[in-house]
Write a protein that holds these residues in place. Structure first.
Motif, PDB file in Angstrom:
ATOM      1  N   ARG A 163       7.929   5.056 -51.951  1.00  0.00           N
ATOM      2  CA  ARG A 163       7.742   5.864 -50.748  1.00  0.00           C
ATOM      3  C   ARG A 163       8.063   7.321 -51.055  1.00  0.00           C
ATOM      4  N   LYS A 186       6.879  11.656 -49.557  1.00  0.00           N
ATOM      5  CA  LYS A 186       6.113  12.484 -48.631  1.00  0.00           C
ATOM      6  C   LYS A 186       5.719  13.791 -49.308  1.00  0.00           C
ATOM      7  N   GLY A 198       5.253  16.488 -44.900  1.00  0.00           N
ATOM      8  CA  GLY A 198       5.861  15.304 -44.317  1.00  0.00           C
ATOM      9  C   GLY A 198       4.941  14.111 -44.218  1.00  0.00           C
ATOM     10  N   ASN A 199       3.769  14.188 -44.835  1.00  0.00           N
ATOM     11  CA  ASN A 199       2.828  13.070 -44.795  1.00  0.00           C
ATOM     12  C   ASN A 199       3.157  12.054 -45.883  1.00  0.00           C
ATOM     13  N   GLU A 200       3.031  10.770 -45.568  1.00  0.00           N
ATOM     14  CA  GLU A 200       3.281   9.717 -46.542  1.00  0.00           C
ATOM     15  C   GLU A 200       2.179   9.729 -47.611  1.00  0.00           C
TER      16      GLU A 200
END
Length: 421
Positions: free
Chosen positions: A64, A66, A70-72
């Motif tokens: 995980r 970003k 802040g986008n995955e």
């Protein structure tokens, strides 16, 4: 035992609630894969409870993360834990992780890999290993102390219980006509107690043997540690273990070792195995059956615990270890007043399909002892072998619970903690 497998995709079926995903069956379990996966593809399968190597996970963008907005942009694995769990994704179970064989290109010549290969490291790179939560230390109303270890040289006859391997990866170990037994698997902490030759590997001990002097010593331990006293330990106390050492004192025949599981509570406030919030399972029917919280009490009240013997051996003075069959073990344990793990079924092996049908009956059922929580699973024993031969199978919902519990910061597992001492 804790390794990945090179597998070939033999069938595919649609995901019931996701157009961009599909499912396959690997070692008898449903596994979610992407739409690029085709029948005949060679890939690598990571079972539940493995941890991926850092560089391998990063290379395949599995962690995980970003971007600056802040986008995955990464995968779904925790960057620190990198552990594989049983998950429920949009109504479909996924028991493990499948990746295409190309995921290993950076680490080896993939043209040399073939179906059935097992992988842990490649060319010095860790691809996977057993996942051991690093925060699993339980302190029970006391300052944490390490378990005291008895000098191992004094008790070389005191053997650890062998790791029980997964049933689904060992189906070829069964032969037609094998006498098999299915016993209940309990979720607790392992213990062992024995009456064995003292100083079995020292010079003094060898001299005594030649002179016909045989001194025996009662000794207890966890799965990996020989105890010298009952203070400290990963629960802050080992007094709950002393109860069973004392119970067996003067009851064991010379050379006998009993291996057992202790379930229930450490003390009034602490469960031996941690509880789990059932809402995190994300299955309404499961929550309806078992309530809001899973507590592995096995009908023990707070402050109480119980032992269940699952294996018995007889060690001769010349260090030969003889396995005692379940039925004989049961009779012996009844005579000395201790319980054994419940026997669910006994049969002669005919086919793999018949074996799996028998095992499947006991998956994801209420535990026969506790009834208030789901059963962990079963152990299938092959009794007509010289050495202890048994394989475990855990239920789906137990795997989900286990994954959730291991994600909790203070989820203890004494045996796993001992592996990282």
């Amino acid at each position: 035992m804790h390794e990945a497998y090179v597998v070939k995709i033999k069938e595919l079926h649609k995901h019931s609630n996701a157009d961009r995903l599909q499912c396959t069956t690997i070692f008898g379990s449903n596994v979610i894969v992407d739409l690029n996966t085709k029948i005949g593809d060679l890939g690598i399968y990571f079972p539940v409870d493995l941890q991926l190597g850092q560089e391998f996970a990063e290379t395949n963008n599995l962690l995980r993360k970003k971007d600056e907005n802040g986008n995955e942009i990464g995968g779904y694995l925790d960057p620190n834990k990198r552990n594989i769990k049983a998950i429920n994704l949009r109504g479909e179970k996924s028991d493990g992780l499948y990746l295409p064989i190309s995921s290993l290109e950076k680490f080896t010549d993939i043209s040399k890999l073939k179906e059935g290969d097992k992988i842990t490291t490649l060319n010095g790179y860790v691809i996977c290993e057993k996942y051991i939560p690093r925060t699993n230390v339980r302190v029970s109303n006391q300052k944490f102390k390490k378990i005291k270890r008895k000098k191992v040289i004094e008790h070389l006859q005191f053997q650890e219980h062998v790791d029980t391997e997964q049933l689904m990866y060992n189906l070829d170990s069964f032969k037609e006509g094998d006498y098999c037994e299915i016993t209940l698997k309990l979720h607790g902490t392992s213990g062992r107690t024995a009456l064995l030759l003292k100083d079995s590997n020292t010079i003094i001990g060898k001299i005594k043997r030649k002179l016909g002097i045989q001194e025996y010593d009662e000794v207890s331990g966890t799965r990996r540690v020989v105890l010298d006293g009952f203070d400290g330990g990963f629960y802050g106390t080992n007094l709950f273990r002393k109860k069973y050492h004392d119970l067996l004192t003067n009851k064991l025949y010379k050379g006998i070792t009993l291996y057992y599981e202790i379930v229930g509570y450490v003390d009034e406030n602490t469960l031996i195995m941690p509880e789990c919030n059932n809402k995190k399972v994300k299955d309404k029917e499961f929550e309806k059956v078992y309530g809001e919280t899973t507590k592995f009490t096995y009908s023990c009240s707070p402050g109480e615990n119980e032992m269940y013997v699952y294996r018995m051996t007889l060690t001769t003075p010349d260090d030969l270890v003889l396995e005692v069959p379940y039925e004989t073990m049961k009779i012996y344990c009844e005579q000395i007043g201790v319980k054994v793990v419940p026997l669910l079924e006994k049969f002669l092996f005919t086919t793999k399909e018949d074996l799996l049908e028998r095992v499947d009956k006991y998956m994801d059922i209420p535990d026969p002892i506790g009834k208030s929580h789901v059963a962990e699973g079963v152990v299938v024993r092959i009794e007509n072998r010289v050495k202890f031969t048994a394989f475990k199978q855990k239920g789906w919902f137990f795997k989900v619970l286990e994954g959730i519990i291991k994600d909790e910061e203070q989820a203890p597992d004494m045996e796993e903690a001992q592996e990282i001492e």
